[in-house]
Design a protein around this motif. Sequence first.
Motif, PDB file in Angstrom:
ATOM      1  N   PRO A  87       1.294  -1.321  -0.285  1.00 28.10           N
ATOM      2  CA  PRO A  87      -0.075  -0.041  -0.079  1.00 28.10           C
ATOM      3  C   PRO A  87       0.980   0.782   0.230  1.00 28.10           C
ATOM      4  O   PRO A  87       1.982   1.463   0.563  1.00 28.10           O
ATOM      5  N   PRO A  88       0.469   2.320  -0.666  1.00 34.20           N
ATOM      6  CA  PRO A  88       1.229   3.616  -0.728  1.00 34.20           C
ATOM      7  C   PRO A  88       1.743   3.618   0.895  1.00 34.20           C
ATOM      8  O   PRO A  88       1.173   3.828   1.827  1.00 34.20           O
ATOM      9  N   SER A  89       2.892   4.788   0.773  1.00 36.52           N
ATOM     10  CA  SER A  89       3.667   4.634   2.646  1.00 36.52           C
ATOM     11  C   SER A  89       2.683   5.757   2.601  1.00 36.52           C
ATOM     12  O   SER A  89       2.567   6.244   4.335  1.00 36.52           O
ATOM     13  N   GLU A  90       2.598   7.152   2.503  1.00 30.75           N
ATOM     14  CA  GLU A  90       1.496   7.753   3.541  1.00 30.75           C
ATOM     15  C   GLU A  90       0.040   8.212   3.021  1.00 30.75           C
ATOM     16  O   GLU A  90      -0.147   8.052   1.050  1.00 30.75           O
ATOM     17  N   PRO A  91      -0.802   7.024   3.133  1.00 24.91           N
ATOM     18  CA  PRO A  91      -1.966   6.660   3.052  1.00 24.91           C
ATOM     19  C   PRO A  91      -2.758   7.590   3.053  1.00 24.91           C
ATOM     20  O   PRO A  91      -4.188   7.645   2.676  1.00 24.91           O
ATOM     21  N   LYS A  92      -2.667   9.313   3.379  1.00 21.72           N
ATOM     22  CA  LYS A  92      -3.769  10.035   3.223  1.00 21.72           C
ATOM     23  C   LYS A  92      -4.196   9.873   1.356  1.00 21.72           C
ATOM     24  O   LYS A  92      -3.032  10.221   0.515  1.00 21.72           O
ATOM     25  N   LEU A  93      -4.532  10.902   1.178  1.00 20.34           N
ATOM     26  CA  LEU A  93      -5.455  10.992  -0.757  1.00 20.34           C
ATOM     27  C   LEU A  93      -3.855  12.080  -1.053  1.00 20.34           C
ATOM     28  O   LEU A  93      -3.551  11.653  -2.264  1.00 20.34           O
ATOM     29  N   LEU A  94      -4.070  13.068  -0.919  1.00 23.85           N
ATOM     30  CA  LEU A  94      -2.955  14.331  -0.578  1.00 23.85           C
ATOM     31  C   LEU A  94      -2.549  14.550   0.000  1.00 23.85           C
ATOM     32  O   LEU A  94      -1.296  15.197   0.278  1.00 23.85           O
ATOM     33  N   ASN A  95      -0.993  13.115  -0.370  1.00 21.38           N
ATOM     34  CA  ASN A  95       0.213  13.678   0.380  1.00 21.38           C
ATOM     35  C   ASN A  95       1.440  13.451  -1.135  1.00 21.38           C
ATOM     36  O   ASN A  95       0.873  14.094  -2.273  1.00 21.38           O
ATOM     37  N   ARG A  96       2.044  13.585  -0.340  1.00 21.31           N
ATOM     38  CA  ARG A  96       3.228  14.932  -1.169  1.00 21.31           C
ATOM     39  C   ARG A  96       3.123  13.880  -2.692  1.00 21.31           C
ATOM     40  O   ARG A  96       3.346  15.347  -3.691  1.00 21.31           O
ATOM     41  N   ASN A  97       3.375  12.459  -3.259  1.00 25.38           N
ATOM     42  CA  ASN A  97       3.638  11.938  -4.714  1.00 25.38           C
ATOM     43  C   ASN A  97       2.722  12.056  -5.355  1.00 25.38           C
ATOM     44  O   ASN A  97       3.064  12.762  -6.977  1.00 25.38           O
ATOM     45  N   PHE A  98       0.981  12.054  -4.648  1.00 26.72           N
ATOM     46  CA  PHE A  98       0.327  12.060  -5.356  1.00 26.72           C
ATOM     47  C   PHE A  98      -0.112  13.534  -6.544  1.00 26.72           C
ATOM     48  O   PHE A  98      -0.421  14.577  -7.541  1.00 26.72           O
ATOM     49  N   VAL A  99       0.493  15.242  -5.247  1.00 23.80           N
ATOM     50  CA  VAL A  99       0.017  16.041  -5.486  1.00 23.80           C
ATOM     51  C   VAL A  99       1.160  16.661  -6.056  1.00 23.80           C
ATOM     52  O   VAL A  99       0.633  17.628  -7.377  1.00 23.80           O
ATOM     53  N   LEU A 100       2.803  15.914  -6.138  1.00 24.51           N
ATOM     54  CA  LEU A 100       3.755  16.354  -6.892  1.00 24.51           C
ATOM     55  C   LEU A 100       3.509  15.960  -8.414  1.00 24.51           C
ATOM     56  O   LEU A 100       3.030  16.814  -9.516  1.00 24.51           O
ATOM     57  N   LEU A 101       2.413  14.654  -8.810  1.00 23.18           N
ATOM     58  CA  LEU A 101       2.393  14.205 -10.032  1.00 23.18           C
ATOM     59  C   LEU A 101       1.704  15.218 -10.644  1.00 23.18           C
ATOM     60  O   LEU A 101       1.441  15.324 -11.734  1.00 23.18           O
ATOM     61  N   TRP A 102       0.007  15.408  -9.582  1.00 21.65           N
ATOM     62  CA  TRP A 102      -0.990  15.631  -9.789  1.00 21.65           C
ATOM     63  C   TRP A 102      -0.540  17.221 -11.083  1.00 21.65           C
ATOM     64  O   TRP A 102      -1.507  18.134 -11.355  1.00 21.65           O
ATOM     65  N   GLN A 103       0.381  18.183 -10.045  1.00 23.79           N
ATOM     66  CA  GLN A 103       0.669  20.223 -10.504  1.00 23.79           C
ATOM     67  C   GLN A 103       1.459  19.599 -11.846  1.00 23.79           C
ATOM     68  O   GLN A 103       1.090  20.554 -12.440  1.00 23.79           O
ATOM     69  N   GLY A 104       2.371  18.325 -11.910  1.00 26.24           N
ATOM     70  CA  GLY A 104       3.288  18.352 -12.756  1.00 26.24           C
ATOM     71  C   GLY A 104       2.072  18.199 -14.040  1.00 26.24           C
ATOM     72  O   GLY A 104       2.506  18.906 -15.551  1.00 26.24           O
ATOM     73  N   GLN A 105       1.435  16.974 -14.421  1.00 23.13           N
ATOM     74  CA  GLN A 105       0.220  17.255 -15.276  1.00 23.13           C
ATOM     75  C   GLN A 105      -0.676  17.776 -15.731  1.00 23.13           C
ATOM     76  O   GLN A 105      -1.022  18.587 -16.893  1.00 23.13           O
ATOM     77  N   LEU A 106      -1.867  19.499 -14.210  1.00 20.21           N
ATOM     78  CA  LEU A 106      -1.843  20.206 -14.439  1.00 20.21           C
ATOM     79  C   LEU A 106      -1.050  21.193 -15.017  1.00 20.21           C
ATOM     80  O   LEU A 106      -1.896  21.995 -16.191  1.00 20.21           O
ATOM     81  N   VAL A 107       0.502  21.731 -14.980  1.00 22.75           N
ATOM     82  CA  VAL A 107       1.263  22.674 -15.883  1.00 22.75           C
ATOM     83  C   VAL A 107       0.634  22.833 -17.439  1.00 22.75           C
ATOM     84  O   VAL A 107       0.712  23.093 -17.857  1.00 22.75           O
ATOM     85  N   SER A 108       1.009  21.256 -17.487  1.00 25.95           N
ATOM     86  CA  SER A 108       1.526  20.679 -19.123  1.00 25.95           C
ATOM     87  C   SER A 108      -0.124  20.567 -19.724  1.00 25.95           C
ATOM     88  O   SER A 108       0.052  21.269 -20.885  1.00 25.95           O
ATOM     89  N   GLN A 109      -1.111  20.572 -18.915  1.00 19.45           N
ATOM     90  CA  GLN A 109      -2.413  20.601 -19.481  1.00 19.45           C
ATOM     91  C   GLN A 109      -3.028  21.851 -20.010  1.00 19.45           C
ATOM     92  O   GLN A 109      -3.063  21.910 -20.819  1.00 19.45           O
ATOM     93  N   ILE A 110      -2.810  22.936 -19.084  1.00 19.57           N
ATOM     94  CA  ILE A 110      -2.761  24.095 -19.401  1.00 19.57           C
ATOM     95  C   ILE A 110      -1.948  24.539 -20.515  1.00 19.57           C
ATOM     96  O   ILE A 110      -2.853  25.676 -21.508  1.00 19.57           O
ATOM     97  N   GLY A 111      -0.856  24.380 -20.631  1.00 16.83           N
ATOM     98  CA  GLY A 111      -0.166  24.920 -21.476  1.00 16.83           C
ATOM     99  C   GLY A 111      -0.703  24.385 -23.373  1.00 16.83           C
ATOM    100  O   GLY A 111      -1.196  24.762 -24.201  1.00 16.83           O
ATOM    101  N   SER A 112      -0.977  22.332 -22.922  1.00 14.93           N
ATOM    102  CA  SER A 112      -1.690  22.238 -23.969  1.00 14.93           C
ATOM    103  C   SER A 112      -2.644  22.534 -24.506  1.00 14.93           C
ATOM    104  O   SER A 112      -3.145  22.286 -25.582  1.00 14.93           O
ATOM    105  N   GLN A 113      -3.631  23.264 -23.519  1.00 17.35           N
ATOM    106  CA  GLN A 113      -5.051  23.474 -23.799  1.00 17.35           C
ATOM    107  C   GLN A 113      -5.022  24.863 -24.959  1.00 17.35           C
ATOM    108  O   GLN A 113      -5.515  25.080 -25.563  1.00 17.35           O
ATOM    109  N   ILE A 114      -4.134  25.745 -24.715  1.00 15.22           N
ATOM    110  CA  ILE A 114      -4.484  27.098 -24.816  1.00 15.22           C
ATOM    111  C   ILE A 114      -3.617  27.033 -26.199  1.00 15.22           C
ATOM    112  O   ILE A 114      -3.900  27.456 -27.396  1.00 15.22           O
TER     113      ILE A 114
END
Length: 437
Positions: free
Chosen positions: A19-46
């Motif tokens: 299981p994930p080492s950080e049981p919370k939903l908004l853990n460090r690894n998930f948030v970092l991956l989410w941030q990275g995807q978010l930035v590139s998606q904004i640029g791609s949409q424009i």
Amino acid sequence: QRITTPTAGVDCAVNNPGPPSEPKLLNRNFVLLWQGQLVSQIGSQIFGLALLYWILEVTGSATMMGLIMMAASLPGALVGPFGGTLADNLSRKHIIVWTDVIRGIACVGFVAAIWMTDVERALLVLFCAQIVFGLCGAAFGPAMGASIPDLVPGARLQTANSLMQGFSSVFMTLSLAIGGFLYAWVGAPILFLANGISYFISAITESFVRIPQKMPDTPFHLSNAVDRFRSDTLAGLKYVWARSGLRKLFLVAAVLNFVIAPLMIAQPIFIRDFLGRGTEFLGLCGAAQGVGAIIGFAFVGAVKIPRRLRSLTFMCANGAFGTSMILIAWFQDALATLLLLGIFGCAMPIANVMVQTVLQGTTPSEIRGRVLSVLITLATGLMPIAMGLSGILIDWVDQQIPLFWYFCGGTIIVTLIYLACSRDFHEFLNAELTEGQ
């Protein structure tokens, strides 16, 4: 065993992830991956909004628009299953990071071609860049989708998918709302450059993520690459084909994407010729669809859809955006178009998040990348043909766009009638989720 790569030492591949080492939903690894995807998606949409109008502006040809869009989707359709094999055999983190870096380089190269050469050469560079985007996307998608279940608690998987896609829609909506104005203000090249930079920012953020991953017992080497690709890819295809409900879902996804793909090409022409509006309204249309998507993601993230209602929800959501297409062609009104695109945007994430969650929750981790890549391949496999043909057909019928809206919406409705009679399909979507829980 552990695969040694040029960037070894990063903790992204372990033999028994658990299981994930950080049981919370908004853990460090998930948030970092989410941030990275978010930035590139904004640029791609424009980038996507600016690209459609730039091609239409410099060529005036729907055929050229179709060919350029086809170049972006064809590589993914051809090599999609191999992307899943990579995601299951190599570090998913490295795939995610390096595909973003490569896409950033390709985008910056296209901008340089616009500034340093003529339109014909710039279009050639764009065609090559779109192929690079397609190849990278074929590897990025399975790696990203297969990583999420290993970063969040299994019981919160649907919420995680909804958060990632929902907040992306929020920022993409803002991007689209101002994208048309930015196009008129700063021009296409600056927006293209911003997209390239967004990929580099995304890669930097993703490089700090730690992704647990169960690696195969037999390490992946260049010496056995061909045999490994063939055997692993066939294993993924056999897994899908052996499950009737899953197989029908994938085939239906291919049909739906085939009829939705031409809308990307038809929409700018419809707005210009039938609504009498410009790039600003195209941005508003994207924003309306994005607002609807935000509502859809909020719903699917906050409401846990009961097992027995998943297939019915999927049918209703797809029926809503099929009907929206028909009504857009019927009314040919600016306000009606915005409202109906909002409904379209609301329905799509409800269907997509639910399907993605079921796939992630029922597929073993060691084969998850290959199964997701089969979905991506089948869902996008007909898109290059659809885009190429649609551009030619639009010019052939003298750009009478409403005919395409009627055809696409009607095809979706007919497909749903077929699905309503499939017991296997309903049983698959209503299955118990076990992986990661």
